[in-house]
Scaffold this active site. Structure first.
Site, PDB file in Angstrom:
ATOM      1  N   MET A  24       9.078   3.696  -2.435  1.00 25.10           N
ATOM      2  CA  MET A  24       8.777   4.829  -3.318  1.00 25.10           C
ATOM      3  C   MET A  24      10.082   5.532  -3.660  1.00 25.10           C
ATOM      4  O   MET A  24      10.863   5.878  -2.774  1.00 25.10           O
ATOM      5  CB  MET A  24       7.801   5.800  -2.648  1.00 25.10           C
ATOM      6  CG  MET A  24       6.392   5.249  -2.502  1.00 25.10           C
ATOM      7  SD  MET A  24       5.269   6.399  -1.674  1.00 25.10           S
ATOM      8  CE  MET A  24       5.763   6.148   0.055  1.00 25.10           C
ATOM      9  N   CYS A 110       5.993  -1.460 -11.285  1.00 28.74           N
ATOM     10  CA  CYS A 110       6.335  -0.100 -11.696  1.00 28.74           C
ATOM     11  C   CYS A 110       5.770   0.201 -13.087  1.00 28.74           C
ATOM     12  O   CYS A 110       5.986  -0.568 -14.027  1.00 28.74           O
ATOM     13  CB  CYS A 110       7.852   0.078 -11.703  1.00 28.74           C
ATOM     14  SG  CYS A 110       8.354   1.766 -12.062  1.00 28.74           S
ATOM     15  N   LYS A 152       5.447  -8.284  -5.752  1.00 24.62           N
ATOM     16  CA  LYS A 152       4.419  -7.256  -5.902  1.00 24.62           C
ATOM     17  C   LYS A 152       4.171  -6.991  -7.383  1.00 24.62           C
ATOM     18  O   LYS A 152       5.121  -6.898  -8.161  1.00 24.62           O
ATOM     19  CB  LYS A 152       4.851  -5.956  -5.201  1.00 24.62           C
ATOM     20  CG  LYS A 152       3.766  -4.881  -5.228  1.00 24.62           C
ATOM     21  CD  LYS A 152       4.234  -3.594  -4.560  1.00 24.62           C
ATOM     22  CE  LYS A 152       3.134  -2.536  -4.641  1.00 24.62           C
ATOM     23  NZ  LYS A 152       3.601  -1.207  -4.196  1.00 24.62           N
ATOM     24  N   HIS A 182      -1.112  -4.124  -6.342  1.00 24.93           N
ATOM     25  CA  HIS A 182      -1.582  -2.750  -6.517  1.00 24.93           C
ATOM     26  C   HIS A 182      -2.729  -2.836  -7.517  1.00 24.93           C
ATOM     27  O   HIS A 182      -2.522  -3.185  -8.671  1.00 24.93           O
ATOM     28  CB  HIS A 182      -0.465  -1.842  -7.040  1.00 24.93           C
ATOM     29  CG  HIS A 182      -0.888  -0.409  -7.174  1.00 24.93           C
ATOM     30  ND1 HIS A 182      -0.002   0.622  -7.276  1.00 24.93           N
ATOM     31  CD2 HIS A 182      -2.122   0.173  -7.194  1.00 24.93           C
ATOM     32  CE1 HIS A 182      -0.657   1.770  -7.373  1.00 24.93           C
ATOM     33  NE2 HIS A 182      -1.947   1.505  -7.335  1.00 24.93           N
ATOM     34  N   ASN A 214      -2.974  -3.207  -2.052  1.00 23.85           N
ATOM     35  CA  ASN A 214      -2.346  -1.890  -2.207  1.00 23.85           C
ATOM     36  C   ASN A 214      -3.202  -1.053  -3.151  1.00 23.85           C
ATOM     37  O   ASN A 214      -3.711  -1.559  -4.142  1.00 23.85           O
ATOM     38  CB  ASN A 214      -0.930  -2.086  -2.765  1.00 23.85           C
ATOM     39  CG  ASN A 214      -0.190  -0.786  -3.051  1.00 23.85           C
ATOM     40  OD1 ASN A 214       0.525  -0.694  -4.035  1.00 23.85           O
ATOM     41  ND2 ASN A 214      -0.336   0.210  -2.206  1.00 23.85           N
ATOM     42  N   GLY A 215      -3.346   0.218  -2.806  1.00 23.38           N
ATOM     43  CA  GLY A 215      -4.077   1.141  -3.674  1.00 23.38           C
ATOM     44  C   GLY A 215      -5.156   1.900  -2.939  1.00 23.38           C
ATOM     45  O   GLY A 215      -6.096   1.296  -2.421  1.00 23.38           O
ATOM     46  N   ASP A 216      -5.012   3.218  -2.865  1.00 21.68           N
ATOM     47  CA  ASP A 216      -6.018   4.117  -2.288  1.00 21.68           C
ATOM     48  C   ASP A 216      -6.212   3.932  -0.781  1.00 21.68           C
ATOM     49  O   ASP A 216      -7.330   4.051  -0.274  1.00 21.68           O
ATOM     50  CB  ASP A 216      -7.361   3.979  -3.003  1.00 21.68           C
ATOM     51  CG  ASP A 216      -7.305   4.460  -4.453  1.00 21.68           C
ATOM     52  OD1 ASP A 216      -6.275   5.039  -4.836  1.00 21.68           O
ATOM     53  OD2 ASP A 216      -8.277   4.244  -5.191  1.00 21.68           O
ATOM     54  N   GLY A 238       1.412   3.335   0.237  1.00 24.66           N
ATOM     55  CA  GLY A 238       2.382   4.141  -0.488  1.00 24.66           C
ATOM     56  C   GLY A 238       2.093   5.620  -0.328  1.00 24.66           C
ATOM     57  O   GLY A 238       2.405   6.232   0.684  1.00 24.66           O
ATOM     58  N   ARG A 239       1.445   6.210  -1.338  1.00 24.35           N
ATOM     59  CA  ARG A 239       1.248   7.670  -1.367  1.00 24.35           C
ATOM     60  C   ARG A 239       0.480   8.195  -0.160  1.00 24.35           C
ATOM     61  O   ARG A 239       0.612   9.364   0.204  1.00 24.35           O
ATOM     62  CB  ARG A 239       0.514   8.059  -2.648  1.00 24.35           C
ATOM     63  CG  ARG A 239       1.297   7.785  -3.928  1.00 24.35           C
ATOM     64  CD  ARG A 239       0.452   8.040  -5.164  1.00 24.35           C
ATOM     65  NE  ARG A 239      -0.729   7.190  -5.180  1.00 24.35           N
ATOM     66  CZ  ARG A 239      -1.916   7.550  -5.650  1.00 24.35           C
ATOM     67  NH1 ARG A 239      -2.093   8.764  -6.136  1.00 24.35           N
ATOM     68  NH2 ARG A 239      -2.929   6.706  -5.639  1.00 24.35           N
TER      69      ARG A 239
END
Length: 378
Positions: A24, A110, A152, A182, A214-216, A238-239
């Site tokens: 990130m 990205c 990715k 993602h 990846n994701g949520d 990630g987040r």
């Protein structure tokens, strides 16, 4: 709780548990990676900020400073971005020839306009032959040194231009050691919900190498749910770890079938914030490091009973001693709040993806975009 049976290997490296810290921009520097490793397993993967291939080739000073790893960080995991097979090949040769990383992850996910408008990131897999050439260039340049390359990407540019199944098959065919999806389009950016069913479809299409989802993933339970619903071989976070580096400890417990520890009280969060500040000060110097810490404050304090005045002061902190004083004034006994769960960091709104002129005309076009970005970090 039954353990998550993971046999994930990335080249020669056993990734246990099968958890990856996503790169990130402005976040996953050496300080934050070390903090996450202190909570999680040293044998998970913790990926540095995105590095631009052209900047490596041209020895850009800022980029060369960014590829910093701590002495005990192993494997050293670097994410590389590029739109030109030649610069990707040369950058990879430099990285492996100078022993700067043990693992290279290629960025084709990205969604930000400054990247996609040059045909990079999530825009590039649409050009299947160019995508193939870039992956091949990195894999072949890394192969003699035994450095594994992973790839990715996102579901696609938008709902009308899905690319992930082709991208997965091409990466597998060209020798990538794993792929990560993602499960959003570039047009979604970070908004809405990730489509985990796409991860399941990719897992069905790519059969000889690991597929990561990846994701949520905002909690350990989210990770277990993703694995159960998609059959993926591991997760990329990630987040969900912004202001929550201890999530890696929770993931380790969950994947090993152990009880997931409760979220920390505010006193423990203050300790972690102080540790983060010192790691950043060691890495960047006190002034720059504490300034860099400011953006993390709202994530760490999300949901806790911290007054507006204290939040403002912490968001403007400038020295370690000031940080210590402000943290000491927090209510150490305040329990971890339910409000701290759920989405973190940027979300934004869906938007039309900015692409080079005529980009969608011919997916088989091999022409390299006119200019490759020099800006590392995303």
């Amino acid at each position: 709780m039954a353990p998550f049976a993971s046999s994930l290997k990335i080249g020669p490296y056993a990734v246990d548990p099968a958890v990856v810290l996503a790169p990130m921009a402005g976040i996953t520097n050496v300080a934050f990676r070390q903090l996450c490793r202190e909570f999680g397993s040293p044998t998970s993967l913790y990926v540095c900020e995105m590095i631009t291939a052209r900047a490596i080739v041209e020895r850009d000073s800022k980029t060369m400073e960014m590829i910093t790893f701590s002495e005990d960080e192993h494997p050293r995991s670097m994410q590389l971005y590029g739109v030109d097979p030649t610069s990707m090949r040369e950058a990879t040769k430099i990285i492996v020839g100078e022993d700067r990383a043990d693992h290279i992850d290629m960025n084709f996910g990205c969604p930000v306009p400054k990247v996609t408008r040059k045909g990079g990131g999530a825009a590039l897999p649409y050009k299947r032959q160019l995508f193939r050439q870039i992956v091949r260039a990195a894999v072949r340049a890394a192969e003699p040194a035994g450095v594994p390359v992973t790839v990715k990407f996102r579901i696609g540019i938008d709902d009308e231009h899905l690319t992930y199944l082709d991208a997965g098959r091409i990466a597998e065919d060209e020798g990538a050691q794993a792929v990560a999806l993602h499960a959003r389009t570039a047009a979604q950016r970070y908004s809405g919900q990730a489509d985990w069913s796409a991860i399941a479809r990719l897992k069905e299409a790519v059969t000889s190498i690991p597929v990561l989802g990846n994701g949520d993933i905002f909690s350990a339970q989210d990770a277990l749910d993703m694995v159960a619903r998609t059959g993926c071989d591991g997760v990329v976070v990630g987040r969900g770890c912004l202001g929550r580096p201890w999530l890696f400890g929770e993931l380790q417990a969950a994947f090993r079938g152990e009880a997931i520890p409760p979220g920390p009280a505010l006193g423990r969060v203050a300790d972690v914030l102080g540790r983060h500040g010192r790691l950043l000060a060691d890495h960047l110097g006190e002034q720059k490091g504490i300034r860099d810490l400011r953006k993390h404050m709202a994530w760490y304090l999300k949901g806790f009973p911290v007054g507006a005045e204290s939040r403002r002061a912490l968001a403007m902190v400038s020295t370690l001693s000031e940080l210590d004083d402000l943290l000491a004034g927090l209510d150490a006994g305040a329990e971890f709040p339910q409000d701290a769960e759920g989405p973190r960091g940027r979300q934004g709104s869906p938007a039309k993806v900015v692409l080079p002129e005529g980009w969608l005309d011919d997916p088989e076009d091999e022409m390299v975009p006119a200019a490759e970005d020099m800006h590392s970090g995303g």
